[in-house]
Scaffold this active site. Structure first.
Site, PDB file in Angstrom:
ATOM      1  N   ASN A  59       0.872  -1.177   0.000  1.00 16.55           N
ATOM      2  CA  ASN A  59       0.000   0.000   0.000  1.00 16.55           C
ATOM      3  C   ASN A  59       0.908   1.226   0.000  1.00 16.55           C
ATOM      4  OD1 ASN A  59      -1.783   2.061   0.500  1.00 16.55           O
ATOM      5  ND2 ASN A  59      -2.375   1.369   2.556  1.00 16.55           N
ATOM      6  N   LYS A  90       0.157   4.279  -0.243  1.00 14.18           N
ATOM      7  CA  LYS A  90      -0.457   5.465   0.383  1.00 14.18           C
ATOM      8  C   LYS A  90      -0.215   6.704  -0.502  1.00 14.18           C
ATOM      9  CE  LYS A  90      -0.094   3.143   4.794  1.00 14.18           C
ATOM     10  NZ  LYS A  90       0.028   3.218   6.239  1.00 14.18           N
ATOM     11  N   HIS A 123      -9.314   1.562   5.278  1.00 20.25           N
ATOM     12  CA  HIS A 123      -8.024   1.704   5.976  1.00 20.25           C
ATOM     13  C   HIS A 123      -8.203   2.638   7.172  1.00 20.25           C
ATOM     14  CE1 HIS A 123      -3.877   2.628   6.868  1.00 20.25           C
ATOM     15  NE2 HIS A 123      -3.549   1.569   6.160  1.00 20.25           N
ATOM     16  N   GLU A 177      -6.495   4.956   8.227  1.00 17.41           N
ATOM     17  CA  GLU A 177      -6.220   6.370   7.922  1.00 17.41           C
ATOM     18  C   GLU A 177      -7.463   7.034   7.323  1.00 17.41           C
ATOM     19  OE1 GLU A 177      -2.724   5.504   5.655  1.00 17.41           O
ATOM     20  OE2 GLU A 177      -1.630   5.033   7.504  1.00 17.41           O
ATOM     21  N   GLU A 211      -4.851  -4.555  10.913  1.00 12.84           N
ATOM     22  CA  GLU A 211      -3.781  -3.578  11.088  1.00 12.84           C
ATOM     23  C   GLU A 211      -4.010  -2.804  12.384  1.00 12.84           C
ATOM     24  OE1 GLU A 211      -1.987  -2.466   6.996  1.00 12.84           O
ATOM     25  OE2 GLU A 211      -3.733  -1.212   7.277  1.00 12.84           O
ATOM     26  N   GLY A 236       3.263   2.393  10.830  1.00 15.46           N
ATOM     27  CA  GLY A 236       4.277   3.435  10.665  1.00 15.46           C
ATOM     28  C   GLY A 236       5.064   3.750  11.921  1.00 15.46           C
ATOM     29  N   SER A 284       3.898  -1.873  10.153  1.00 15.37           N
ATOM     30  CA  SER A 284       5.362  -1.935  10.281  1.00 15.37           C
ATOM     31  C   SER A 284       5.953  -3.280   9.867  1.00 15.37           C
ATOM     32  CB  SER A 284       5.801  -1.586  11.706  1.00 15.37           C
ATOM     33  OG  SER A 284       5.386  -0.267  12.032  1.00 15.37           O
TER      34      SER A 284
HETATM   35  P1  13P Z   1       3.381   0.551   7.563  1.00 15.92           P
HETATM   36  O1  13P Z   1       3.861  -0.767   6.981  1.00 15.92           O
HETATM   37  O2  13P Z   1       4.090   1.733   6.987  1.00 15.92           O
HETATM   38  O3  13P Z   1       3.330   0.514   9.038  1.00 15.92           O
HETATM   39  O4  13P Z   1       1.864   0.720   7.043  1.00 15.92           O
HETATM   40  C1  13P Z   1       0.992  -0.337   7.228  1.00 15.92           C
HETATM   41  C2  13P Z   1      -0.271  -0.013   6.548  1.00 15.92           C
HETATM   42  O5  13P Z   1      -1.027   0.838   6.996  1.00 15.92           O
HETATM   43  C3  13P Z   1      -0.570  -0.718   5.294  1.00 15.92           C
HETATM   44  O6  13P Z   1      -1.865  -0.469   4.871  1.00 15.92           O
END
Ligand code: 13P
Length: 239
Positions: A5, A7, A90, A92, A160, A166, A199
């Site tokens: 992903n 982003k 997601h 976010e 997640e 992150g 992560s």
């Molecule tokens: P990270 O791997 O950067 O922690 O992000 C995970 C994520 O949100 C994938 O959708």
């Protein structure tokens, strides 16, 4: 299944270079590998991935038919552009745009309708985990899927934990196993694919993949580097 992903990262030239590198990642036929670039780069990347085994996905879409929805893309557009999947819900987007599992149901239905598969994201916040509510919170995020009369055969769930995204932190193996079992239990599908995200890196992948019930990973930051992404695919295949 290992999905990247990206982003809101990559300028156009970076996206093209990254997709070209990912297209060359070797993997077993039984491992599905895919990338979800920003929507604007889906079309050029579809051309780069033509003839490769790497799946293309959208990071989001809505369930509406074509119409007056400024700034949105719908499932038909994603499918038409060459996507095999769409990430939905997601954390976010849940945090920033107020998406909820209930509000995402039309998108889940529309994605399934096109023949794509949804990668439906769930996960608890740190406060929810610390107060012992993690399993409950995730069960509540899953349950609306069961009320909509959808054929959930093709759905992929990504667990997640919000606090692991992150941050370099990862859930413990025991917590991952418990949560993935709960997700399958609530879904009523022992065969559902449940990815872990948060992560995941070449350094953490072996530990994550050793957890029972993990079907692969949804990778954020590390998927922006083709070598790291390839190393995560390799970790999956040697598990
Ligand atoms: P990270 O791997 O950067 O922690 O992000 C995970 C994520 O949100 C994938 O959708």
């Amino acid at each position: 299944m290992i999905i990247g992903n990206w982003k809101m990262n990559t300028a156009r030239a970076d996206a093209v270079a990254l997709a070209e590198a990912v297209a060359n990642i070797e993997h077993q036929a039984s491992t599905r590998v895919g990338i979800c670039p920003p929507a604007l780069w889906i079309d050029p990347i579809a051309h780069i991935l033509e003839g490769s085994s790497i799946l293309l996905g959208a990071q989001d879409c809505i369930g509406d038919q074509f119409g007056a929805q400024t700034g949105c893309i719908n499932a038909d557009m994603a499918h038409d552009a060459g996507c095999a999947m769409a990430i939905l819900g997601h954390s976010e987007r849940r945090a920033r745009f107020g998406e909820t599992s209930a509000s995402l149901l039309p998108a889940v239905a529309a994605v399934l309708e096109t023949g794509m598969f949804p990668v439906f994201c769930v996960g608890e916040t740190q406060e929810e985990r610390e107060s012992g509510r993690a399993l409950d919170v995730v069960a509540k995020q899953i349950r609306p899927l069961l009320t909509a009369g959808l054929d959930l055969g093709g759905i992929v769930i990504a667990y997640e934990p919000v606090w692991a995204i992150g941050t370099g932190l990862s859930a413990t193996r025991a917590d991952i196993e418990e949560m993935h079992a709960t997700v399958r239990d609530v879904l009523g599908r022992t065969d559902a694919l449940v990815l872990y995200g948060g992560s995941v890196s070449p350094e953490s992948a072996d530990e994550v993949f050793s957890a029972e019930g993990v079907s692969g990973a949804l990778v954020g930051g590390a998927s922006l580097n083709a070598d790291k992404f390839a190393a995560i695919v390799a970790a999956w295949e040697r598990k």
